[in-house]
Design a protein around this motif. Structure first.
Motif, PDB file in Angstrom:
ATOM      1  N   ALA A  60       0.842  -1.203   0.000  1.00 27.38           N
ATOM      2  CA  ALA A  60       0.000   0.000   0.000  1.00 27.38           C
ATOM      3  C   ALA A  60       0.878   1.254   0.000  1.00 27.38           C
ATOM      4  N   ALA A  61       1.997   1.194   0.727  1.00 30.28           N
ATOM      5  CA  ALA A  61       2.885   2.359   0.806  1.00 30.28           C
ATOM      6  C   ALA A  61       3.647   2.572  -0.496  1.00 30.28           C
ATOM      7  N   LEU A  62       4.070   1.494  -1.114  1.00 27.06           N
ATOM      8  CA  LEU A  62       4.808   1.598  -2.373  1.00 27.06           C
ATOM      9  C   LEU A  62       4.238   0.565  -3.344  1.00 27.06           C
ATOM     10  N   PRO A  63       3.197   0.961  -4.068  1.00 31.57           N
ATOM     11  CA  PRO A  63       2.520  -0.015  -4.946  1.00 31.57           C
ATOM     12  C   PRO A  63       3.391  -0.404  -6.139  1.00 31.57           C
ATOM     13  N   PRO A  64       3.031  -1.504  -6.801  1.00 29.83           N
ATOM     14  CA  PRO A  64       3.831  -1.949  -7.949  1.00 29.83           C
ATOM     15  C   PRO A  64       3.504  -1.185  -9.238  1.00 29.83           C
ATOM     16  N   SER A  65       2.348  -0.500  -9.248  1.00 31.73           N
ATOM     17  CA  SER A  65       1.988   0.245 -10.462  1.00 31.73           C
ATOM     18  C   SER A  65       1.623   1.683 -10.088  1.00 31.73           C
ATOM     19  N   ASN A  66       1.397   2.490 -11.086  1.00 29.75           N
ATOM     20  CA  ASN A  66       1.192   3.930 -10.878  1.00 29.75           C
ATOM     21  C   ASN A  66       0.264   4.212  -9.688  1.00 29.75           C
ATOM     22  N   SER A  67       0.791   4.948  -8.727  1.00 27.88           N
ATOM     23  CA  SER A  67       0.063   5.173  -7.473  1.00 27.88           C
ATOM     24  C   SER A  67      -0.715   6.481  -7.473  1.00 27.88           C
ATOM     25  N   SER A  68      -0.710   7.210  -8.608  1.00 29.91           N
ATOM     26  CA  SER A  68      -1.360   8.528  -8.643  1.00 29.91           C
ATOM     27  C   SER A  68      -2.838   8.439  -8.285  1.00 29.91           C
ATOM     28  N   LEU A  69      -3.513   7.429  -8.866  1.00 31.43           N
ATOM     29  CA  LEU A  69      -4.954   7.304  -8.633  1.00 31.43           C
ATOM     30  C   LEU A  69      -5.253   7.010  -7.160  1.00 31.43           C
ATOM     31  N   LEU A  70      -4.415   6.172  -6.568  1.00 33.68           N
ATOM     32  CA  LEU A  70      -4.594   5.855  -5.142  1.00 33.68           C
ATOM     33  C   LEU A  70      -4.413   7.114  -4.299  1.00 33.68           C
ATOM     34  N   LEU A  71      -3.386   7.908  -4.660  1.00 33.41           N
ATOM     35  CA  LEU A  71      -3.126   9.124  -3.887  1.00 33.41           C
ATOM     36  C   LEU A  71      -4.267  10.127  -4.069  1.00 33.41           C
ATOM     37  N   VAL A  72      -4.772  10.240  -5.284  1.00 33.52           N
ATOM     38  CA  VAL A  72      -5.899  11.156  -5.536  1.00 33.52           C
ATOM     39  C   VAL A  72      -7.085  10.745  -4.660  1.00 33.52           C
ATOM     40  N   SER A  73      -7.343   9.440  -4.591  1.00 31.80           N
ATOM     41  CA  SER A  73      -8.447   8.944  -3.769  1.00 31.80           C
ATOM     42  C   SER A  73      -8.217   9.312  -2.297  1.00 31.80           C
ATOM     43  N   GLN A  74      -6.993   9.149  -1.843  1.00 33.62           N
ATOM     44  CA  GLN A  74      -6.658   9.468  -0.455  1.00 33.62           C
ATOM     45  C   GLN A  74      -6.795  10.973  -0.179  1.00 33.62           C
ATOM     46  N   ILE A  75      -6.329  11.770  -1.155  1.00 36.82           N
ATOM     47  CA  ILE A  75      -6.405  13.232  -0.999  1.00 36.82           C
ATOM     48  C   ILE A  75      -7.869  13.674  -0.874  1.00 36.82           C
ATOM     49  N   ARG A  76      -8.707  13.088  -1.700  1.00 32.20           N
ATOM     50  CA  ARG A  76     -10.132  13.455  -1.662  1.00 32.20           C
ATOM     51  C   ARG A  76     -10.733  13.170  -0.283  1.00 32.20           C
ATOM     52  N   GLY A  77     -10.365  12.029   0.275  1.00 37.14           N
ATOM     53  CA  GLY A  77     -10.854  11.687   1.618  1.00 37.14           C
ATOM     54  C   GLY A  77     -10.367  12.677   2.658  1.00 37.14           C
ATOM     55  N   LEU A  78      -9.092  13.053   2.540  1.00 33.73           N
ATOM     56  CA  LEU A  78      -8.493  13.978   3.506  1.00 33.73           C
ATOM     57  C   LEU A  78      -9.074  15.381   3.366  1.00 33.73           C
ATOM     58  N   VAL A  79      -9.357  15.772   2.124  1.00 30.03           N
ATOM     59  CA  VAL A  79      -9.973  17.080   1.867  1.00 30.03           C
ATOM     60  C   VAL A  79     -11.339  17.142   2.551  1.00 30.03           C
ATOM     61  N   SER A  80     -12.121  16.075   2.400  1.00 28.26           N
ATOM     62  CA  SER A  80     -13.459  16.039   3.037  1.00 28.26           C
ATOM     63  C   SER A  80     -13.327  16.107   4.551  1.00 28.26           C
ATOM     64  N   ALA A  81     -12.354  15.352   5.091  1.00 26.79           N
ATOM     65  CA  ALA A  81     -12.189  15.317   6.551  1.00 26.79           C
ATOM     66  C   ALA A  81     -11.794  16.675   7.103  1.00 26.79           C
ATOM     67  N   ASN A  82     -11.082  17.484   6.290  1.00 23.89           N
ATOM     68  CA  ASN A  82     -10.627  18.797   6.766  1.00 23.89           C
ATOM     69  C   ASN A  82     -11.536  19.934   6.296  1.00 23.89           C
ATOM     70  N   LEU A  83     -12.689  19.572   5.732  1.00 23.25           N
ATOM     71  CA  LEU A  83     -13.672  20.566   5.265  1.00 23.25           C
ATOM     72  C   LEU A  83     -13.035  21.588   4.326  1.00 23.25           C
ATOM     73  N   LEU A  84     -12.324  21.076   3.336  1.00 19.46           N
ATOM     74  CA  LEU A  84     -11.686  21.953   2.351  1.00 19.46           C
ATOM     75  C   LEU A  84     -12.380  21.784   1.010  1.00 19.46           C
ATOM     76  N   TYR A  85     -12.065  22.715   0.150  1.00 18.74           N
ATOM     77  CA  TYR A  85     -12.607  22.669  -1.211  1.00 18.74           C
ATOM     78  C   TYR A  85     -11.427  22.391  -2.130  1.00 18.74           C
ATOM     79  N   ILE A  86     -11.565  21.428  -3.044  1.00 12.53           N
ATOM     80  CA  ILE A  86     -10.434  21.050  -3.913  1.00 12.53           C
ATOM     81  C   ILE A  86     -10.794  21.290  -5.374  1.00 12.53           C
ATOM     82  N   GLU A  87      -9.800  21.720  -6.141  1.00 20.00           N
ATOM     83  CA  GLU A  87      -9.992  21.860  -7.594  1.00 20.00           C
ATOM     84  C   GLU A  87      -8.636  21.787  -8.285  1.00 20.00           C
ATOM     85  N   ASN A  88      -8.678  21.808  -9.599  1.00 24.84           N
ATOM     86  CA  ASN A  88      -7.472  21.759 -10.450  1.00 24.84           C
ATOM     87  C   ASN A  88      -6.589  20.544 -10.174  1.00 24.84           C
TER      88      ASN A  88
END
Lengths: 207, 180
Positions: A60-88
Protein backbone atom coordinates in the motif's frame (compact mmCIF):
# COMPACT_ATOMS: atom_id res chain seq x y z
CA UNK A 1 66.60 -48.21 -2.48
CA UNK A 2 66.82 -45.83 0.48
CA UNK A 3 66.79 -42.68 -1.66
CA UNK A 4 64.06 -44.16 -3.83
CA UNK A 5 61.94 -44.66 -0.72
CA UNK A 6 62.47 -41.04 0.33
CA UNK A 7 61.43 -39.73 -3.10
CA UNK A 8 58.36 -42.01 -3.13
CA UNK A 9 57.49 -40.91 0.41
CA UNK A 10 57.75 -37.22 -0.54
CA UNK A 11 55.61 -37.62 -3.67
CA UNK A 12 52.88 -39.61 -1.96
CA UNK A 13 52.91 -37.33 1.09
CA UNK A 14 52.45 -34.29 -1.13
CA UNK A 15 49.55 -35.92 -2.97
CA UNK A 16 47.87 -37.03 0.28
CA UNK A 17 48.34 -33.57 1.82
CA UNK A 18 46.61 -31.94 -1.20
CA UNK A 19 43.79 -34.46 -1.07
CA UNK A 20 43.24 -33.99 2.68
CA UNK A 21 43.30 -30.20 2.32
CA UNK A 22 40.65 -30.30 -0.42
CA UNK A 23 38.49 -32.72 1.59
CA UNK A 24 38.72 -30.50 4.68
CA UNK A 25 37.85 -27.36 2.73
CA UNK A 26 34.89 -29.13 1.07
CA UNK A 27 33.76 -30.38 4.48
CA UNK A 28 33.96 -26.84 5.91
CA UNK A 29 32.05 -25.47 2.92
CA UNK A 30 29.29 -28.05 3.29
CA UNK A 31 29.05 -27.47 7.06
CA UNK A 32 28.79 -23.72 6.41
CA UNK A 33 26.01 -24.38 3.89
CA UNK A 34 24.23 -26.48 6.52
CA UNK A 35 24.43 -23.63 9.03
CA UNK A 36 23.14 -21.14 6.44
CA UNK A 37 20.31 -23.40 5.30
CA UNK A 38 19.27 -24.25 8.86
CA UNK A 39 19.20 -20.57 9.81
CA UNK A 40 17.23 -19.78 6.66
CA UNK A 41 14.72 -22.55 7.31
CA UNK A 42 14.21 -21.47 10.93
CA UNK A 43 13.82 -17.85 9.94
CA UNK A 44 11.35 -18.65 7.18
CA UNK A 45 9.29 -20.90 9.46
CA UNK A 46 9.14 -18.27 12.23
CA UNK A 47 8.49 -15.24 9.99
CA UNK A 48 6.08 -16.84 7.53
CA UNK A 49 2.91 -15.27 8.93
CA UNK A 50 4.50 -12.03 10.15
CA UNK A 51 5.97 -11.25 6.73
CA UNK A 52 2.53 -11.66 5.16
CA UNK A 53 1.23 -8.88 7.42
CA UNK A 54 4.06 -6.57 6.37
CA UNK A 55 3.45 -7.15 2.67
CA UNK A 56 -0.01 -5.59 2.66
CA UNK A 57 1.14 -2.37 4.29
CA UNK A 58 4.35 -2.14 2.28
CA UNK A 59 2.49 -2.70 -0.98
CA UNK A 60 0.00 0.00 0.00
CA UNK A 61 2.88 2.36 0.81
CA UNK A 62 4.81 1.60 -2.37
CA UNK A 63 2.52 -0.01 -4.95
CA UNK A 64 3.83 -1.95 -7.95
CA UNK A 65 1.99 0.24 -10.46
CA UNK A 66 1.19 3.93 -10.88
CA UNK A 67 0.06 5.17 -7.47
CA UNK A 68 -1.36 8.53 -8.64
CA UNK A 69 -4.95 7.30 -8.63
CA UNK A 70 -4.59 5.86 -5.14
CA UNK A 71 -3.13 9.12 -3.89
CA UNK A 72 -5.90 11.16 -5.54
CA UNK A 73 -8.45 8.94 -3.77
CA UNK A 74 -6.66 9.47 -0.46
CA UNK A 75 -6.40 13.23 -1.00
CA UNK A 76 -10.13 13.45 -1.66
CA UNK A 77 -10.85 11.69 1.62
CA UNK A 78 -8.49 13.98 3.51
CA UNK A 79 -9.97 17.08 1.87
CA UNK A 80 -13.46 16.04 3.04
CA UNK A 81 -12.19 15.32 6.55
CA UNK A 82 -10.63 18.80 6.77
CA UNK A 83 -13.67 20.57 5.26
CA UNK A 84 -11.69 21.95 2.35
CA UNK A 85 -12.61 22.67 -1.21
CA UNK A 86 -10.43 21.05 -3.91
CA UNK A 87 -9.99 21.86 -7.59
CA UNK A 88 -7.47 21.76 -10.45
CA UNK A 89 -6.46 18.21 -9.65
CA UNK A 90 -3.92 16.95 -12.16
CA UNK A 91 -1.13 14.40 -12.50
CA UNK A 92 2.04 15.64 -14.17
CA UNK A 93 5.76 15.01 -14.43
CA UNK A 94 5.54 11.24 -14.78
CA UNK A 95 9.06 9.82 -14.42
CA UNK A 96 9.53 6.13 -15.18
CA UNK A 97 12.68 4.63 -13.79
CA UNK A 98 13.69 0.99 -13.51
CA UNK A 99 14.10 1.26 -9.75
CA UNK A 100 11.63 3.89 -8.58
CA UNK A 101 8.94 5.64 -10.61
CA UNK A 102 7.28 8.84 -9.52
CA UNK A 103 4.72 11.40 -10.60
CA UNK A 104 3.51 14.75 -9.30
CA UNK A 105 -0.08 15.15 -8.17
CA UNK A 106 -0.99 18.84 -8.17
CA UNK A 107 -4.16 20.43 -6.84
CA UNK A 108 -5.54 23.53 -5.13
CA UNK A 109 -7.33 23.43 -1.80
CA UNK A 110 -9.14 26.26 -0.15
CA UNK A 111 -10.37 26.76 3.39
CA UNK A 112 -9.32 28.16 6.73
CA UNK A 113 -5.58 28.51 7.35
CA UNK A 114 -5.69 25.96 10.18
CA UNK A 115 -7.46 23.40 7.96
CA UNK A 116 -5.04 23.94 5.10
CA UNK A 117 -1.96 23.47 7.30
CA UNK A 118 -3.55 20.50 9.03
CA UNK A 119 -4.30 18.95 5.63
CA UNK A 120 -0.71 19.40 4.43
CA UNK A 121 0.64 17.90 7.66
CA UNK A 122 -1.64 14.87 7.32
CA UNK A 123 -0.52 14.07 3.77
CA UNK A 124 2.58 12.45 5.25
CA UNK A 125 0.38 9.88 6.98
CA UNK A 126 -1.18 8.69 3.72
CA UNK A 127 -0.34 5.54 1.82
CA UNK A 128 0.93 5.51 -0.93
CA UNK A 129 4.03 7.37 0.22
CA UNK A 130 4.27 10.93 -0.97
CA UNK A 131 6.42 14.00 -0.48
CA UNK A 132 5.31 17.62 -0.44
CA UNK A 133 7.27 19.03 -3.37
CA UNK A 134 5.73 22.49 -3.54
CA UNK A 135 3.30 24.64 -1.63
CA UNK A 136 2.05 28.01 -2.77
CA UNK A 137 -0.26 29.92 -0.46
CA UNK A 138 -2.44 32.89 -1.31
CA UNK A 139 -5.19 34.59 0.60
CA UNK A 140 -8.75 33.86 -0.45
CA UNK A 141 -12.24 34.79 0.60
CA UNK A 142 -12.51 31.70 2.83
CA UNK A 143 -9.04 32.07 4.35
CA UNK A 144 -6.19 30.45 2.45
CA UNK A 145 -5.80 28.90 -0.97
CA UNK A 146 -2.97 26.40 -1.26
CA UNK A 147 -1.56 25.11 -4.52
CA UNK A 148 0.06 21.87 -3.51
CA UNK A 149 2.27 19.46 -5.43
CA UNK A 150 2.76 16.00 -3.93
CA UNK A 151 5.22 13.55 -5.43
CA UNK A 152 4.00 9.97 -5.29
CA UNK A 153 6.12 6.86 -5.88
CA UNK A 154 5.74 3.29 -7.10
CA UNK A 155 8.10 0.48 -8.04
CA UNK A 156 7.73 -2.84 -9.83
CA UNK A 157 8.06 -6.01 -7.76
CA UNK A 158 11.42 -7.83 -7.90
CA UNK A 159 11.57 -10.55 -10.54
CA UNK A 160 14.65 -12.49 -9.40
CA UNK A 161 14.73 -14.92 -6.50
CA UNK A 162 18.20 -15.76 -5.13
CA UNK A 163 19.50 -19.35 -5.03
CA UNK A 164 18.08 -21.64 -2.32
CA UNK A 165 21.49 -21.86 -0.64
CA UNK A 166 21.86 -18.06 -0.43
CA UNK A 167 21.40 -16.73 3.12
CA UNK A 168 18.16 -14.96 3.97
CA UNK A 169 18.45 -11.22 4.53
CA UNK A 170 16.81 -10.47 7.88
CA UNK A 171 14.93 -7.26 8.67
CA UNK A 172 17.31 -4.93 10.52
CA UNK A 173 16.28 -2.84 13.58
CA UNK A 174 16.33 0.28 11.35
CA UNK A 175 14.00 -1.41 8.91
CA UNK A 176 11.81 -2.55 11.80
CA UNK A 177 11.35 1.11 12.81
CA UNK A 178 10.52 1.96 9.20
CA UNK A 179 8.00 -0.89 9.14
CA UNK A 180 6.34 0.47 12.27
CA UNK A 181 6.03 3.84 10.55
CA UNK A 182 4.63 2.25 7.39
CA UNK A 183 2.13 0.23 9.45
CA UNK A 184 0.82 3.52 10.86
CA UNK A 185 -0.02 4.96 7.43
CA UNK A 186 -3.62 5.37 6.40
CA UNK A 187 -4.23 2.82 3.65
CA UNK A 188 -6.52 3.49 0.70
CA UNK A 189 -9.83 1.65 0.65
CA UNK A 190 -8.80 -0.16 -2.50
CA UNK A 191 -5.38 -1.14 -3.79
CA UNK A 192 -6.49 -2.22 -7.22
CA UNK A 193 -9.66 -1.98 -9.20
CA UNK A 194 -11.13 -5.45 -9.55
CA UNK A 195 -13.62 -5.79 -12.42
CA UNK A 196 -16.98 -7.03 -11.31
CA UNK A 197 -17.91 -10.54 -12.36
CA UNK A 198 -19.77 -10.77 -15.64
CA UNK A 199 -23.46 -11.13 -14.83
CA UNK A 200 -24.29 -12.62 -18.23
CA UNK A 201 -27.51 -12.03 -20.07
CA UNK A 202 -30.30 -14.34 -19.20
CA UNK A 203 -31.45 -16.44 -22.15
CA UNK A 204 -35.11 -15.56 -22.64
CA UNK A 205 -35.64 -18.69 -24.76
CA UNK A 206 -34.03 -21.09 -22.30
CA UNK A 207 -36.05 -23.70 -20.49
CA UNK B 1 78.33 -78.08 15.63
CA UNK B 2 79.58 -74.45 15.43
CA UNK B 3 78.46 -72.30 12.45
CA UNK B 4 81.01 -72.06 9.76
CA UNK B 5 81.26 -68.85 7.78
CA UNK B 6 82.16 -69.89 4.28
CA UNK B 7 83.15 -67.15 1.78
CA UNK B 8 83.93 -68.45 -1.66
CA UNK B 9 84.54 -64.96 -3.13
CA UNK B 10 88.04 -63.71 -3.45
CA UNK B 11 89.10 -61.71 -0.42
CA UNK B 12 89.67 -58.50 -2.49
CA UNK B 13 85.95 -58.50 -3.50
CA UNK B 14 84.59 -58.72 0.02
CA UNK B 15 83.06 -55.46 1.42
CA UNK B 16 84.93 -53.51 3.95
CA UNK B 17 83.44 -53.71 7.40
CA UNK B 18 82.48 -49.91 7.52
CA UNK B 19 80.65 -50.08 4.21
CA UNK B 20 78.92 -53.27 5.29
CA UNK B 21 77.71 -51.57 8.47
CA UNK B 22 76.41 -48.60 6.48
CA UNK B 23 74.56 -50.91 4.14
CA UNK B 24 72.93 -52.66 7.06
CA UNK B 25 72.01 -49.31 8.60
CA UNK B 26 70.49 -48.04 5.33
CA UNK B 27 68.60 -51.29 4.97
CA UNK B 28 67.14 -50.89 8.45
CA UNK B 29 66.30 -47.23 7.80
CA UNK B 30 64.57 -48.18 4.56
CA UNK B 31 62.48 -50.76 6.36
CA UNK B 32 61.66 -48.22 9.08
CA UNK B 33 60.80 -45.54 6.49
CA UNK B 34 58.57 -47.93 4.59
CA UNK B 35 56.84 -48.93 7.82
CA UNK B 36 56.19 -45.29 8.73
CA UNK B 37 55.07 -44.67 5.14
CA UNK B 38 52.63 -47.55 5.28
CA UNK B 39 51.33 -46.52 8.69
CA UNK B 40 50.80 -42.88 7.64
CA UNK B 41 49.33 -44.06 4.37
CA UNK B 42 46.82 -46.22 6.22
CA UNK B 43 45.90 -43.35 8.57
CA UNK B 44 45.51 -40.95 5.61
CA UNK B 45 43.38 -43.42 3.72
CA UNK B 46 41.15 -43.92 6.74
CA UNK B 47 40.89 -40.15 7.17
CA UNK B 48 39.96 -39.68 3.51
CA UNK B 49 37.34 -42.45 3.61
CA UNK B 50 35.78 -41.22 6.87
CA UNK B 51 35.63 -37.59 5.80
CA UNK B 52 34.35 -38.44 2.32
CA UNK B 53 31.51 -40.37 3.93
CA UNK B 54 30.91 -37.47 6.32
CA UNK B 55 30.82 -34.99 3.41
CA UNK B 56 28.33 -37.19 1.61
CA UNK B 57 26.07 -37.30 4.65
CA UNK B 58 26.31 -33.49 5.06
CA UNK B 59 25.48 -33.03 1.35
CA UNK B 60 22.44 -35.29 1.80
CA UNK B 61 21.36 -33.29 4.86
CA UNK B 62 21.79 -30.06 2.87
CA UNK B 63 19.68 -31.42 0.05
CA UNK B 64 16.96 -32.32 2.56
CA UNK B 65 17.13 -28.78 3.97
CA UNK B 66 16.86 -27.34 0.46
CA UNK B 67 13.73 -29.41 -0.14
CA UNK B 68 12.25 -28.11 3.12
CA UNK B 69 13.14 -24.53 2.15
CA UNK B 70 11.53 -25.06 -1.25
CA UNK B 71 8.24 -25.83 0.49
CA UNK B 72 8.51 -22.37 2.09
CA UNK B 73 9.23 -20.69 -1.25
CA UNK B 74 6.28 -18.32 -0.97
CA UNK B 75 7.52 -17.14 2.44
CA UNK B 76 10.96 -16.55 0.95
CA UNK B 77 9.47 -14.59 -1.94
CA UNK B 78 7.54 -12.47 0.54
CA UNK B 79 10.71 -11.85 2.52
CA UNK B 80 12.51 -10.74 -0.65
CA UNK B 81 9.58 -8.46 -1.47
CA UNK B 82 9.67 -6.94 2.03
CA UNK B 83 13.40 -6.25 1.75
CA UNK B 84 12.94 -4.78 -1.74
CA UNK B 85 10.11 -2.46 -0.64
CA UNK B 86 12.03 -1.39 2.47
CA UNK B 87 15.15 -0.55 0.47
CA UNK B 88 13.14 1.56 -1.96
CA UNK B 89 11.14 3.24 0.81
CA UNK B 90 14.43 4.10 2.53
CA UNK B 91 15.60 5.83 -0.64
CA UNK B 92 12.31 7.80 -0.73
CA UNK B 93 12.71 8.75 2.93
CA UNK B 94 16.20 10.04 2.15
CA UNK B 95 14.80 12.47 -0.40
CA UNK B 96 14.11 16.05 0.59
CA UNK B 97 10.73 17.26 1.76
CA UNK B 98 9.30 20.64 2.66
CA UNK B 99 6.85 19.22 5.18
CA UNK B 100 8.98 20.43 8.11
CA UNK B 101 8.96 23.97 6.73
CA UNK B 102 5.21 23.82 6.05
CA UNK B 103 4.55 22.58 9.57
CA UNK B 104 6.68 25.40 11.01
CA UNK B 105 4.80 27.90 8.90
CA UNK B 106 1.56 26.31 10.11
CA UNK B 107 2.74 26.83 13.67
CA UNK B 108 3.50 30.48 12.95
CA UNK B 109 0.14 30.86 11.19
CA UNK B 110 -1.68 29.44 14.22
CA UNK B 111 -0.03 31.97 16.50
CA UNK B 112 -0.21 35.01 14.24
CA UNK B 113 -0.91 38.11 16.29
CA UNK B 114 -4.21 39.89 15.67
CA UNK B 115 -4.10 42.04 12.57
CA UNK B 116 -1.60 39.82 10.71
CA UNK B 117 -2.46 37.45 7.88
CA UNK B 118 -0.57 35.37 5.36
CA UNK B 119 -0.77 37.12 2.04
CA UNK B 120 1.33 34.89 -0.16
CA UNK B 121 3.86 32.09 0.33
CA UNK B 122 5.78 29.88 -2.03
CA UNK B 123 7.80 26.94 -0.73
CA UNK B 124 9.37 24.40 -3.04
CA UNK B 125 11.62 21.38 -2.79
CA UNK B 126 14.67 23.33 -4.00
CA UNK B 127 14.59 25.27 -0.74
CA UNK B 128 13.50 28.57 -2.30
CA UNK B 129 10.90 29.98 0.05
CA UNK B 130 9.02 33.26 -0.15
CA UNK B 131 6.59 34.50 2.49
CA UNK B 132 4.35 37.58 2.28
CA UNK B 133 2.37 38.85 5.23
CA UNK B 134 0.01 41.71 5.84
CA UNK B 135 0.21 43.48 9.19
CA UNK B 136 -2.32 46.09 10.33
CA UNK B 137 0.14 47.95 12.56
CA UNK B 138 3.80 48.03 13.59
CA UNK B 139 3.31 46.09 16.85
CA UNK B 140 1.64 43.26 14.95
CA UNK B 141 4.50 43.37 12.46
CA UNK B 142 7.18 43.07 15.18
CA UNK B 143 5.31 40.12 16.76
CA UNK B 144 5.17 38.47 13.36
CA UNK B 145 8.90 38.91 12.75
CA UNK B 146 9.69 37.52 16.19
CA UNK B 147 7.67 34.42 15.33
CA UNK B 148 9.36 34.02 11.97
CA UNK B 149 12.86 34.35 13.42
CA UNK B 150 12.09 31.42 15.71
CA UNK B 151 11.50 29.12 12.70
CA UNK B 152 14.11 26.34 13.07
CA UNK B 153 14.24 25.43 9.38
CA UNK B 154 15.93 28.59 8.10
CA UNK B 155 19.27 30.12 8.85
CA UNK B 156 18.56 33.51 7.24
CA UNK B 157 15.46 35.57 6.50
CA UNK B 158 15.90 38.32 3.91
CA UNK B 159 13.37 41.14 3.66
CA UNK B 160 12.72 41.49 -0.07
CA UNK B 161 9.97 44.13 0.01
CA UNK B 162 8.48 46.24 2.73
CA UNK B 163 5.61 48.57 1.90
CA UNK B 164 3.01 50.51 3.77
CA UNK B 165 -0.40 51.56 2.53
CA UNK B 166 -2.80 53.44 4.83
CA UNK B 167 -5.77 51.25 3.84
CA UNK B 168 -4.17 47.79 4.34
CA UNK B 169 -1.21 48.51 6.61
CA UNK B 170 2.23 46.91 6.21
CA UNK B 171 2.99 44.36 3.50
CA UNK B 172 6.26 42.50 4.01
CA UNK B 173 7.82 39.91 1.70
CA UNK B 174 10.62 37.70 3.02
CA UNK B 175 12.87 35.20 1.34
CA UNK B 176 14.13 32.41 3.55
CA UNK B 177 17.46 30.61 3.15
CA UNK B 178 17.10 27.06 4.44
CA UNK B 179 19.58 25.33 6.73
CA UNK B 180 22.29 23.31 4.96
Amino acid sequence: MFFGSIVLFALVANFVRGKITSILSEYDRQRQTTVTLTAKLNSLSVNETRVSDFIQNLTAALPPSNSSLLLVSQIRGLVSANLLYIENLKVTNLILDQELNHADVGFDVEGSAASVFSFVAQTSSLAPLNKVARLKLTTSASGLRASITLTTFWAAFPVKVPAVSDPLAEVTPDERRLLDKINGLSRPQFLELVPTAESGRENPFGQ
Amino acid sequence: MPAVNINLLPLELSAKSGVAKLAVLLKKLTVLLLSVFLLLGAISLAFIIIFSAEINSVIKANEALKVQISTLESAEQKNILVKDRLAKIKSIEAQGDILGVVNSLGGVSATLPPGVSISDSDIDISGRTKFSFKAADSSALSSLLAGLISLPDYKTLIIKTFTFAPDIGYLITLEAVPNE
